[in-house]
Design a protein around this motif. Sequence first.
Motif, short mmCIF file in Angstrom:
data_model
loop_
_atom_site.label_atom_id
_atom_site.label_comp_id
_atom_site.label_asym_id
_atom_site.label_seq_id
_atom_site.Cartn_x
_atom_site.Cartn_y
_atom_site.Cartn_z
N PRO A 1 4.62 -0.03 -5.28
CA PRO A 1 3.82 0.84 -4.41
C PRO A 1 2.54 1.33 -5.08
O PRO A 1 1.54 1.57 -4.40
CB PRO A 1 4.77 2.00 -4.10
N GLU A 2 2.55 1.46 -6.41
CA GLU A 2 1.34 1.92 -7.10
C GLU A 2 0.18 0.94 -6.90
O GLU A 2 -0.98 1.36 -6.77
CB GLU A 2 1.61 2.10 -8.60
N PHE A 3 0.48 -0.34 -6.90
CA PHE A 3 -0.57 -1.33 -6.68
C PHE A 3 -1.19 -1.13 -5.31
O PHE A 3 -2.43 -1.13 -5.16
CB PHE A 3 -0.01 -2.76 -6.80
N THR A 4 -0.36 -0.92 -4.29
CA THR A 4 -0.88 -0.71 -2.94
C THR A 4 -1.66 0.60 -2.85
O THR A 4 -2.70 0.67 -2.17
CB THR A 4 0.28 -0.72 -1.93
N GLN A 5 -1.19 1.65 -3.50
CA GLN A 5 -1.89 2.92 -3.43
C GLN A 5 -3.28 2.84 -4.05
O GLN A 5 -4.25 3.38 -3.50
CB GLN A 5 -1.05 4.01 -4.11
N VAL A 6 -3.41 2.15 -5.19
CA VAL A 6 -4.72 2.00 -5.81
C VAL A 6 -5.60 1.06 -4.99
O VAL A 6 -6.75 1.39 -4.65
CB VAL A 6 -4.58 1.48 -7.26
N ALA A 7 -5.08 -0.12 -4.65
CA ALA A 7 -5.87 -1.09 -3.91
C ALA A 7 -6.23 -0.58 -2.52
O ALA A 7 -7.31 -0.86 -2.00
CB ALA A 7 -5.13 -2.42 -3.81
N GLY A 8 -5.32 0.18 -1.91
CA GLY A 8 -5.57 0.71 -0.58
C GLY A 8 -6.70 1.70 -0.54
O GLY A 8 -7.34 1.89 0.50
N ALA A 9 -6.96 2.36 -1.66
CA ALA A 9 -8.07 3.31 -1.73
C ALA A 9 -9.39 2.64 -2.06
O ALA A 9 -10.45 3.27 -1.92
CB ALA A 9 -7.76 4.37 -2.79
N ALA B 1 -8.59 -1.60 4.27
CA ALA B 1 -7.20 -1.75 3.82
C ALA B 1 -6.26 -0.95 4.71
O ALA B 1 -6.64 0.10 5.25
CB ALA B 1 -7.08 -1.29 2.37
N ALA B 2 -5.03 -1.43 4.84
CA ALA B 2 -4.03 -0.73 5.64
C ALA B 2 -2.64 -1.21 5.22
O ALA B 2 -2.50 -2.16 4.44
CB ALA B 2 -4.25 -0.98 7.13
N VAL B 3 -1.63 -0.53 5.73
CA VAL B 3 -0.24 -0.93 5.51
C VAL B 3 0.44 -1.04 6.87
O VAL B 3 0.38 -0.10 7.68
CB VAL B 3 0.52 0.09 4.64
N ALA B 4 1.04 -2.18 7.14
CA ALA B 4 1.86 -2.35 8.34
C ALA B 4 3.27 -1.87 8.02
O ALA B 4 3.88 -2.33 7.05
CB ALA B 4 1.88 -3.80 8.79
N VAL B 5 3.76 -0.92 8.81
CA VAL B 5 5.12 -0.40 8.63
C VAL B 5 5.98 -0.97 9.75
O VAL B 5 5.76 -0.67 10.93
CB VAL B 5 5.12 1.14 8.67
N PHE B 6 6.93 -1.81 9.39
CA PHE B 6 7.80 -2.44 10.39
C PHE B 6 9.04 -1.59 10.62
O PHE B 6 9.66 -1.11 9.66
CB PHE B 6 8.20 -3.84 9.93
N GLN B 7 9.39 -1.43 11.88
CA GLN B 7 10.54 -0.60 12.25
C GLN B 7 11.44 -1.36 13.23
O GLN B 7 10.98 -2.15 14.04
CB GLN B 7 10.07 0.70 12.90
N ARG B 8 12.71 -1.06 13.08
CA ARG B 8 13.70 -1.59 14.04
C ARG B 8 14.66 -0.46 14.37
O ARG B 8 15.22 0.17 13.48
CB ARG B 8 14.44 -2.80 13.45
N ALA B 9 14.80 -0.19 15.68
CA ALA B 9 15.69 0.89 16.15
C ALA B 9 15.35 2.22 15.49
O ALA B 9 16.24 3.00 15.13
CB ALA B 9 17.15 0.51 15.91
N GLY B 10 14.06 2.46 15.29
CA GLY B 10 13.62 3.73 14.74
C GLY B 10 13.67 3.85 13.23
O GLY B 10 13.28 4.88 12.68
N SER B 11 14.15 2.81 12.54
CA SER B 11 14.25 2.85 11.07
C SER B 11 13.24 1.89 10.45
O SER B 11 13.02 0.78 10.96
CB SER B 11 15.65 2.45 10.62
N VAL B 12 12.63 2.32 9.36
CA VAL B 12 11.68 1.47 8.65
C VAL B 12 12.43 0.35 7.93
O VAL B 12 13.39 0.61 7.19
CB VAL B 12 10.85 2.29 7.64
N VAL B 13 12.00 -0.90 8.17
CA VAL B 13 12.67 -2.05 7.55
C VAL B 13 11.72 -2.86 6.67
O VAL B 13 12.15 -3.85 6.06
CB VAL B 13 13.31 -2.96 8.61
N GLY B 14 10.45 -2.48 6.60
CA GLY B 14 9.55 -3.24 5.75
C GLY B 14 8.13 -2.71 5.77
O GLY B 14 7.74 -1.95 6.67
#
Length: 390
Positions: free
Chosen positions: A40-48, A53-66
């Motif tokens: 996650p640190e790589f994404t936090q630095v690169a995302g700034a 830049a963005a992060v896709a948050v995948f969810q199934r049945a209300g729960s984060v799966v990726g």
Amino acid sequence: MSGSLKVEIIKADELTSADIDLWRAMVEGNPDLASPYFRPEFTQVAGAISPQAAVAVFQRAGSVVGFFPHQRRGGTIQPLAAPMNDYHGVIAHACQTPSLEQVAVLLDAPRLRVGAWVGPAVQGEDRETLMVSMPEAGYGDWYAERRQTWAKYYKDKERARRSLASELGEARVERNLRDPALLDQLISLKRDQYRRTGRHDIFDCGWTADLLHGLLQTHGEDDFGASMAAMWAGGKLVAVEYSLHAGDRYHFWFPVYEPSLARCSPGILLSMDTMRLASDAGYRVFDFGFGGEGYKKYFCDRSQTVREALVMRPGLATGLSNAAVGILNTAGKSRGDRLRTSMRRRWAAIEACETTPVSRFRGALGAAQVALNKGAERTAERLAEPRVTG
């Protein structure tokens, strides 16, 4: 798995502490995600730092799966920090990882381009990254085995080390360096290398150098961070390498050496000394990235398969991307599939680095001109060869 997969797009700095904890658990539970690029640190630095830049948050049945860190360049979605990242994919538990094609549909972009996809994928071509597995006994045992297997090669490197010492003075190596001025030297030498070889200068756009500087100041959990190793001989800097590391994984990333000393192999000697020093610090897997350079076969004893692909939205015009790739392919038509693959990868790097249509198209024209010039040089060399007649 029940329920349809849904996606929410957020900025990296909008990830909650619960998201980060889940992210870490996914990485820890999925061996395919061992690379520092998945931390996650790589994404936090690169995302700034990386534009759009963005992060896709995948969810199934209300729960984060990726999670899928990415960036947009025009109508193309790419993994975050491309073309800098040697691994990318969805951060998820192995049994819940969506495929490349599912990700493309959910993100609903004209194009999704990946160069080193880790995870399920139907489209694309396989590529291999190469690694060294260091024995628990450490570098000494590894070197003894390699020297026995590739005696001629390693004897040659021992001679190169003696030659370097004779010419300049005894070599000295330090690792875990985080001096911004040294990084600026590395980037300058790397840009010189790009100019000499005709490759696109990935540091000309600015944000890529900022990324390396940002990562250099980051120290996260699991020993995540970036650092440099450097070799001096007689007080002269002869080689530098920038690397990422996390857990027991050490990823060689940006190597550069003094070209006038190529006969002494300072870059290879630095890699060897870095492995010796880093293995003493507990690192056990040394990742050399993609194959291609001949020396890697003498080092590496394992590999990981990744996927290179371009997933297109059906029936949609591709605009600038098609035009640019067409220019590059025209430059390489007479020289076969291998050169066309090289041209396609050059365009992928240009598209990732450059953030405006004008700069991307200018980069494509420059790469095409380099290819044409090289082709003309080869043709002239063939015509100049003496012909033997019977």
